[in-house]
Design a protein around this motif. Structure first.
Motif, mmCIF file in Angstrom:
data_model
loop_
_atom_site.group_PDB
_atom_site.id
_atom_site.type_symbol
_atom_site.label_atom_id
_atom_site.label_comp_id
_atom_site.label_asym_id
_atom_site.label_seq_id
_atom_site.Cartn_x
_atom_site.Cartn_y
_atom_site.Cartn_z
ATOM 1 N N LEU A 191 0.822 -1.209 0.000
ATOM 2 C CA LEU A 191 0.000 0.000 0.000
ATOM 3 C C LEU A 191 0.853 1.255 0.000
ATOM 4 C CD1 LEU A 191 -2.756 1.339 0.088
ATOM 5 C CD2 LEU A 191 -2.752 1.069 2.587
ATOM 6 N N ALA A 192 1.988 1.221 0.699
ATOM 7 C CA ALA A 192 2.837 2.414 0.811
ATOM 8 C C ALA A 192 3.298 2.920 -0.549
ATOM 9 C CB ALA A 192 4.045 2.116 1.691
ATOM 10 N N VAL A 193 3.671 2.015 -1.454
ATOM 11 C CA VAL A 193 4.195 2.471 -2.747
ATOM 12 C C VAL A 193 3.098 3.150 -3.566
ATOM 13 C CG1 VAL A 193 5.943 0.661 -2.711
ATOM 14 C CG2 VAL A 193 3.825 0.263 -3.959
ATOM 15 N N ASN A 194 1.850 2.777 -3.322
ATOM 16 C CA ASN A 194 0.739 3.437 -4.004
ATOM 17 C C ASN A 194 0.405 4.773 -3.356
ATOM 18 O OD1 ASN A 194 -0.791 1.508 -6.131
ATOM 19 N ND2 ASN A 194 0.187 0.277 -4.565
ATOM 20 N N LEU A 195 0.404 4.811 -2.030
ATOM 21 C CA LEU A 195 0.163 6.075 -1.342
ATOM 22 C C LEU A 195 1.247 7.095 -1.696
ATOM 23 C CD1 LEU A 195 -0.932 4.862 2.213
ATOM 24 C CD2 LEU A 195 -2.389 5.698 0.354
ATOM 25 N N SER A 196 2.463 6.608 -1.970
ATOM 26 C CA SER A 196 3.537 7.502 -2.367
ATOM 27 C C SER A 196 3.220 8.209 -3.683
ATOM 28 C CB SER A 196 4.850 6.715 -2.478
ATOM 29 O OG SER A 196 5.938 7.565 -2.740
ATOM 30 N N ASP A 197 2.548 7.517 -4.592
ATOM 31 C CA ASP A 197 2.122 8.161 -5.841
ATOM 32 C C ASP A 197 1.104 9.262 -5.572
ATOM 33 O OD1 ASP A 197 3.728 6.707 -7.581
ATOM 34 O OD2 ASP A 197 2.268 5.100 -7.776
ATOM 35 N N LEU A 198 0.177 9.005 -4.649
ATOM 36 C CA LEU A 198 -0.773 10.054 -4.284
ATOM 37 C C LEU A 198 -0.035 11.241 -3.671
ATOM 38 C CD1 LEU A 198 -3.863 8.220 -2.703
ATOM 39 C CD2 LEU A 198 -3.511 8.956 -5.062
ATOM 40 N N ALA A 199 0.950 10.945 -2.830
ATOM 41 C CA ALA A 199 1.731 12.024 -2.211
ATOM 42 C C ALA A 199 2.380 12.909 -3.267
ATOM 43 C CB ALA A 199 2.791 11.428 -1.287
ATOM 44 N N ALA A 200 2.922 12.277 -4.310
ATOM 45 C CA ALA A 200 3.598 13.032 -5.367
ATOM 46 C C ALA A 200 2.633 13.887 -6.168
ATOM 47 C CB ALA A 200 4.345 12.080 -6.293
ATOM 48 N N SER A 201 1.345 13.612 -6.056
ATOM 49 C CA SER A 201 0.328 14.420 -6.728
ATOM 50 C C SER A 201 -0.331 15.420 -5.786
ATOM 51 C CB SER A 201 -0.754 13.512 -7.335
ATOM 52 O OG SER A 201 -0.213 12.681 -8.341
ATOM 53 N N GLY A 202 0.023 15.361 -4.506
ATOM 54 C CA GLY A 202 -0.609 16.238 -3.524
ATOM 55 C C GLY A 202 -2.025 15.817 -3.183
ATOM 56 N N ALA A 203 -2.331 14.535 -3.369
ATOM 57 C CA ALA A 203 -3.698 14.041 -3.179
ATOM 58 C C ALA A 203 -3.894 13.412 -1.802
ATOM 59 C CB ALA A 203 -4.045 13.026 -4.263
ATOM 60 N N ARG A 204 -5.090 13.543 -1.279
ATOM 61 C CA ARG A 204 -5.467 12.901 -0.022
ATOM 62 C C ARG A 204 -5.999 11.505 -0.321
ATOM 63 N NH1 ARG A 204 -9.932 11.829 3.059
ATOM 64 N NH2 ARG A 204 -11.352 12.716 1.495
ATOM 65 N N PRO A 205 -5.507 10.456 0.362
ATOM 66 C CA PRO A 205 -5.993 9.095 0.108
ATOM 67 C C PRO A 205 -7.484 8.955 0.414
ATOM 68 C CG PRO A 205 -3.929 9.045 1.323
ATOM 69 C CD PRO A 205 -4.385 10.478 1.312
ATOM 70 N N LEU A 206 -8.130 8.143 -0.391
ATOM 71 C CA LEU A 206 -9.567 7.921 -0.251
ATOM 72 C C LEU A 206 -9.877 6.437 -0.116
ATOM 73 C CD1 LEU A 206 -12.370 9.336 -0.352
ATOM 74 C CD2 LEU A 206 -12.320 9.001 -2.835
ATOM 75 N N ASP A 234 13.227 4.252 -2.518
ATOM 76 C CA ASP A 234 13.270 5.238 -1.435
ATOM 77 C C ASP A 234 11.869 5.738 -1.066
ATOM 78 O OD1 ASP A 234 16.181 5.650 -0.978
ATOM 79 O OD2 ASP A 234 16.151 6.247 -3.080
ATOM 80 N N TYR A 235 11.038 5.946 -2.063
ATOM 81 C CA TYR A 235 9.683 6.473 -1.877
ATOM 82 C C TYR A 235 9.670 7.785 -1.103
ATOM 83 C CZ TYR A 235 8.590 2.141 -4.023
ATOM 84 O OH TYR A 235 8.558 1.112 -4.927
ATOM 85 N N GLU A 236 10.674 8.617 -1.396
ATOM 86 C CA GLU A 236 10.690 9.999 -0.948
ATOM 87 C C GLU A 236 10.195 10.874 -2.097
ATOM 88 O OE1 GLU A 236 11.122 10.952 1.991
ATOM 89 O OE2 GLU A 236 12.270 9.359 2.999
ATOM 90 N N LEU A 237 9.836 12.106 -1.778
ATOM 91 C CA LEU A 237 9.386 13.027 -2.810
ATOM 92 C C LEU A 237 10.560 13.841 -3.333
ATOM 93 C CD1 LEU A 237 5.939 14.455 -1.635
ATOM 94 C CD2 LEU A 237 6.466 12.391 -2.952
ATOM 95 N N LEU A 238 10.734 13.832 -4.633
ATOM 96 C CA LEU A 238 11.702 14.658 -5.339
ATOM 97 C C LEU A 238 10.885 15.761 -5.999
ATOM 98 C CD1 LEU A 238 14.665 14.975 -6.399
ATOM 99 C CD2 LEU A 238 13.941 13.606 -8.377
ATOM 100 N N PHE A 239 11.180 17.021 -5.664
ATOM 101 C CA PHE A 239 10.312 18.094 -6.156
ATOM 102 C C PHE A 239 11.096 19.375 -6.399
ATOM 103 C CE2 PHE A 239 10.254 18.151 -1.534
ATOM 104 C CZ PHE A 239 10.316 19.495 -1.192
#
Length: 329
Positions: free
Chosen positions: A71-86, A268-273
């Motif tokens: 689940l974490a690797v998917n939530l990381s994609d939401l994080a990179a979009s600035g989205a709240r998990p649903l 790593d699943y950190e945000l690069l921005f």
């Protein structure tokens, strides 16, 4: 030996929760389709990731940690979009349906899901080689999503990290598993946790709305993922290799290994921005709000390509290959 389960029994036992309506979800699991109901003025953010045994995780991994990471690797994609998990769905192929193993998998999965108020709303199970595929759904205000295409020359380049830690630990743990190096027990457990229990930066992604100009999560290696941003933004970048955040365990390794782990290690699943230089203080505030740290590691330039330097301005060879599912060993 653990009790074997049938398909419908394992679904009822491990993966049936949240059928009742809740904000954003009109109907959860149990029907042919779940029904999602984003709030007015919101857009759905959707992403899928697959974890395959032997390709993305070792057969010896603790099932609770596997549930977390899936689940974490998917939530990381939401994080990179600035989205709240649903909500999310889970498609699961199993060579054997063993009760104890599945209970532990579900425990790790639900612990992270509950921490982010993200409901399991459906999926599928079948017999086959061990494989977990999650599709996650989030919501973000219309027009506010972080994209890969917004980096501009002059922007600062940032990477998130846990306070006192860094990037590259997951690759360092993989090298221990491969037998290419050894670490003392406590040190190995710390880098192993980076590999098996990544922490998705959801709160940071939300805090970066309106601050960051572009974002991506680091899954296949910093350089490889940065190139996706540069290609879509039509720009280049200069990186200070010595500014990359580094854990104590990685800092004592040979320089070549350290560079490999940090620049091309992946997982790593950190945000690069990126963010305009004028938003520097706001980036640091967003990191504090997100419960993590952020390091400025370079800048965006108009000239295409990636240039890497050390603190003395000497060029670092850019010959690291990022992870490729069809080429990487």
């Amino acid at each position: 030996m653990s009790t074997p389960l049938g398909e419908f029994e394992l679904i009822r036992r491990c993966f049936m929760r949240h059928r009742e309506p809740r904000p954003g979800i009109a109907l959860g699991s149990g029907d042919d389709c779940a029904l999602l109901a984003p709030q007015p003025g919101m857009q759905l953010a959707v992403s899928s990731d697959m974890l395959v045994e032997g390709r993305h995780f070792l057969s010896t991994v603790d099932p609770a940690r596997l549930g977390h990471k899936a689940l974490a690797v998917n939530l990381s994609d939401l994080a990179a979009s600035g989205a709240r998990p649903l909500a999310f769905t889970l498609a699961l192929a199993l060579p054997r349906a063993e009760a104890d193993w599945l209970d532990a998998l579900a425990e790790g999965l639900y612990a992270l899901a509950d921490a982010h108020d993200c409901a399991l709303v459906g999926g599928d199970t079948t017999a086959g080689p061990l494989n977990l595929c999650i599709t996650v759904f989030g919501e973000v205000p219309s027009g506010a999503a972080l994209l890969r295409s917004g980096a501009r020359a002059g922007d600062e380049l940032w990477i998130s990290h846990a306070p006192g830690r860094g990037i590259g630990d997951a690759r360092l743990a993989l090298e221990v598993f491969r037998g290419t190096l050894a670490l003392p027990g406590d040190a190995f457990e710390r880098v192993r946790a980076a590999m098996e229990l990544p922490q998705p930066r959801v709160a940071l992604g939300i805090a970066l709305r309106g601050v960051a100009s572009a974002a991506i999560d680091v899954s296949d290696g910093l350089l490889g993922d940065l190139r996706h941003v540069l290609a879509l933004s039509g720009v280049g970048a200069r990186i200070d290799a010595d500014a990359l955040p580094c854990s104590p365990e990685l800092a004592v390794q040979p320089l070549a290994l350290r560079r490999l782990c940090q620049l091309a290690g992946g997982d790593d699943y950190e945000l690069l921005f990126t963010a305009p230089a004028a938003r520097h203080a706001e980036v640091l505030a967003a990191a504090r709000a997100g419960g993590c740290a952020a390091a400025r590691i370079g800048r965006i330039e108009a000239e295409p390509g990636v240039r890497i330097e050390d603190r003395d301005g000497r060029a670092v060879p850019v010959d690291f290959a990022s992870f490729d599912h069809f080429k990487s060993a």
